[in-house]
Design a protein around this motif. Sequence first.
Motif, PDB file in Angstrom:
ATOM      1  N   SER A 250       0.821  -1.211   0.000  1.00 51.61           N
ATOM      2  CA  SER A 250       0.000   0.000   0.000  1.00 51.61           C
ATOM      3  C   SER A 250       0.857   1.266   0.000  1.00 51.61           C
ATOM      4  N   ASN A 251       2.136   1.101  -0.052  1.00 55.25           N
ATOM      5  CA  ASN A 251       3.032   2.221  -0.322  1.00 55.25           C
ATOM      6  C   ASN A 251       3.074   2.409  -1.844  1.00 55.25           C
ATOM      7  N   PRO A 252       2.668   3.595  -2.320  1.00 52.35           N
ATOM      8  CA  PRO A 252       2.505   3.767  -3.767  1.00 52.35           C
ATOM      9  C   PRO A 252       3.782   3.582  -4.583  1.00 52.35           C
ATOM     10  N   PHE A 253       4.888   3.433  -3.919  1.00 54.72           N
ATOM     11  CA  PHE A 253       6.115   3.148  -4.650  1.00 54.72           C
ATOM     12  C   PHE A 253       6.064   1.762  -5.286  1.00 54.72           C
ATOM     13  N   PHE A 254       5.400   0.820  -4.639  1.00 53.59           N
ATOM     14  CA  PHE A 254       5.556  -0.573  -5.035  1.00 53.59           C
ATOM     15  C   PHE A 254       4.647  -1.141  -6.127  1.00 53.59           C
ATOM     16  N   PRO A 255       3.398  -0.730  -6.186  1.00 50.44           N
ATOM     17  CA  PRO A 255       2.534  -1.415  -7.145  1.00 50.44           C
ATOM     18  C   PRO A 255       3.093  -1.511  -8.569  1.00 50.44           C
ATOM     19  N   GLU A 256       3.645  -0.435  -9.074  1.00 49.73           N
ATOM     20  CA  GLU A 256       4.147  -0.506 -10.445  1.00 49.73           C
ATOM     21  C   GLU A 256       5.356  -1.414 -10.561  1.00 49.73           C
ATOM     22  N   LEU A 257       6.174  -1.390  -9.531  1.00 47.55           N
ATOM     23  CA  LEU A 257       7.319  -2.294  -9.516  1.00 47.55           C
ATOM     24  C   LEU A 257       6.829  -3.740  -9.596  1.00 47.55           C
ATOM     25  N   VAL A 258       5.838  -4.041  -8.776  1.00 49.20           N
ATOM     26  CA  VAL A 258       5.274  -5.386  -8.755  1.00 49.20           C
ATOM     27  C   VAL A 258       4.729  -5.755 -10.126  1.00 49.20           C
ATOM     28  N   LYS A 259       4.021  -4.821 -10.717  1.00 50.19           N
ATOM     29  CA  LYS A 259       3.451  -5.087 -12.032  1.00 50.19           C
ATOM     30  C   LYS A 259       4.527  -5.362 -13.069  1.00 50.19           C
ATOM     31  N   GLY A 260       5.551  -4.534 -13.058  1.00 52.81           N
ATOM     32  CA  GLY A 260       6.639  -4.713 -14.008  1.00 52.81           C
ATOM     33  C   GLY A 260       7.264  -6.091 -13.855  1.00 52.81           C
ATOM     34  N   PHE A 261       7.483  -6.455 -12.622  1.00 54.24           N
ATOM     35  CA  PHE A 261       8.111  -7.749 -12.338  1.00 54.24           C
ATOM     36  C   PHE A 261       7.194  -8.901 -12.759  1.00 54.24           C
ATOM     37  N   GLU A 262       5.952  -8.821 -12.356  1.00 51.36           N
ATOM     38  CA  GLU A 262       5.016  -9.915 -12.633  1.00 51.36           C
ATOM     39  C   GLU A 262       4.769 -10.102 -14.119  1.00 51.36           C
ATOM     40  N   ASP A 263       4.600  -8.996 -14.804  1.00 50.97           N
ATOM     41  CA  ASP A 263       4.294  -9.100 -16.225  1.00 50.97           C
ATOM     42  C   ASP A 263       5.351  -9.900 -16.956  1.00 50.97           C
ATOM     43  N   VAL A 264       6.581  -9.543 -16.725  1.00 53.72           N
ATOM     44  CA  VAL A 264       7.630 -10.205 -17.471  1.00 53.72           C
ATOM     45  C   VAL A 264       7.884 -11.609 -16.919  1.00 53.72           C
ATOM     46  N   ALA A 265       7.668 -11.795 -15.633  1.00 51.15           N
ATOM     47  CA  ALA A 265       7.790 -13.142 -15.065  1.00 51.15           C
ATOM     48  C   ALA A 265       6.763 -14.067 -15.723  1.00 51.15           C
ATOM     49  N   LEU A 266       5.532 -13.588 -15.805  1.00 52.81           N
ATOM     50  CA  LEU A 266       4.463 -14.368 -16.415  1.00 52.81           C
ATOM     51  C   LEU A 266       4.766 -14.723 -17.845  1.00 52.81           C
TER      52      LEU A 266
END
Lengths: 349, 349
Positions: free
Chosen positions: A69-85
């Motif tokens: 819920s720290n706004p720094f992280f969601p996009e990082l998570v998305k970037g990581f997940e997208d390419v991981a997937l």
Amino acid sequence: MNIKQVAKKARVSTATVSRIINGSSAVRPKTAQRVRQAIRALNYYPNTHARTLVSGRSRILGLIISDISNPFFPELVKGFEDVALQNNYEVILTNTNYDSTRMASCVQRMLERKAEGVAIMTSEMNRQLIEELSRRGVPIVFLDVGSVRNRISNICVDYAQGIHEAVDHLCALGHRRIGFISGPLSLKSARTRRSSFLECLKQYDLAKEDTLIVEGNHKIDGGELAMYRLLQLKRAPTAVLTSNDLTAFGALRAIHHARLRVPEDISIVGFDDIELSQFTQPPLTTIRLPRTELGRIAFDALFRILRGDSQKGAAYRIETHLVVRSSTSAAYLLPGSQDLESAAVRRGS
Amino acid sequence: MNIKQVAKKARVSTATVSRIINGSSAVRPKTAQRVRQAIRALNYYPNTHARTLVSGRSRILGLIISDISNPFFPELVKGFEDVALQNNYEVILTNTNYDSTRMASCVQRMLERKAEGVAIMTSEMNRQLIEELSRRGVPIVFLDVGSVRNRISNICVDYAQGIHEAVDHLCALGHRRIGFISGPLSLKSARTRRSSFLECLKQYDLAKEDTLIVEGNHKIDGGELAMYRLLQLKRAPTAVLTSNDLTAFGALRAIHHARLRVPEDISIVGFDDIELSQFTQPPLTTIRLPRTELGRIAFDALFRILRGDSQKGAAYRIETHLVVRSSTSAAYLLPGSQDLESAAVRRGS
DNA sequence: CTGTTAGCGCATTCAT
DNA sequence: ATGAATGCGCTAACAG
């Protein structure tokens, strides 16, 4: 609904079915066809746990962050997940809640679930467990902290570049009293930003007034409080750099409360460029830290090792750059009303 | 580092080690002691994949959301994860990106990873795969959509309550022309909010001017656009309800651009109460939807079935309530300057 | 190109 | 209270 049933239906052995699924070796087209039909007909998909058990490969990556819920992280998570997937990895996301006890449990869970690689995007640490990961040969990538070793990579954010651009920008606008609201000084990354700022000040020969630096907490309330302190100074800054955007939001708030205006009375520069900073009043000039890309790089760092390209970790760099919006402008306090108090009075507030 | 090694070191069979780990049956204290020592000495922890394979229980729960960078979700995720963790479940988080193709892949992954239960907190759907989940007896919980059936629960948000409170509040403040910026009408939950609003209007006998409703997109830009349209009306609303907080942020922005003031010229009410809405200028009056609790309830819904308390799904309700901050006030346009344009002119802008 | 076989690490009978 | 044996579903090594 297991591989045996498929094998039976397709009148082949389970090994052949496995070959089709994994493309591990050539199968006669006709046979392959039959197997594929059976798979579809039975709506079969392999059991990942069994695969992991026998192959030793879980196709799971761990991602450890502080707090979603720290706004720094969601996009990082998305970037990581997208390419991981895209590369057929599942990701297990864990939050440390800024707590190193919980950090330990995060790492423990990675170990238990047999993560093939772990991205540690937080500064909490647990030496022992991370050693454990390392000992098992699990590739790791850190953010800012951590040294490059065997199978351990590091992404280094170039805070200095963006801060340099910001100070240049402010100086070009005529500002000479530039303040800084830092993050919690217990954080290495916050200290880095602060010392980059000091460095710039020196270059512009502005380094005398060190009271213009106040410590915040990377949250809105901390930024607000810190800004109040800055405003109370006899010679308050005409521009303030902040250690992250939330801090800047707080500063904006304090300035408004003091009935001063941004950027006319004080210029503000944020850090990170979270999405909402486009929408503050006024839109925030800030230093962009590309978080989606950060996530991607973290994955790449892991993937490079997993593919076996190399055994050695690598050092990655990610740049930061100033994004000029509307919270900065020329320093133009009228002569004879050099201080903020009279600026407010002038406006009848 | 497997159960065999522990057994050897403790001079017992693997079965006994297993018993200790799972507390599945009584073991002589002395033996237990020895086993525990061996476990600690070898730094042993069980392989979850093997456990899953043999026991059929993965201790994994799935959580499907639309997009983690939508500020609605992080707290929900946290609520869900926290309580899942407390109960020794791991959670696999997947984003649909508002795309039903991707929704299919999310469900597929849940199936492959053998999730024991799945919380579907998004409105994208894939009937077939969800049937598949259901057929395998995997408990499911939906948000708003979905009917209660065997092992399928539903959490129903009481949008009407909060909206009712908001309209009451506005009417008490003297507002008679109340506008509404809806979410995308393709979303059931957005339609529900809109019709709750209409319902309230009827009750206050304010239902004639239906042009005061504009469709947004649940994002800032949509709210801004919609608000511009509302402002262009000959008889613009004196208060506007929005379908979520981001929409309200956009509305705030449009109003500021039009050089009008909130709440003096127009009152704004948001929906959701995301964290940042405390920090807008002015702080946003909004309808609180407790998302952490939502996450907890989602877990409970699943857990109740998993524990075997019941086979039937249940219907949960979650309330919404108005939180009054500073973006609403009495409607006090002066007589003789009934419209917004003259309000702006009056202020010399 | 395809089938047979042997485990992966563990929980769970069934004995004792 | 404990141990031996079995098999979860799958891949990989080896034969043919």
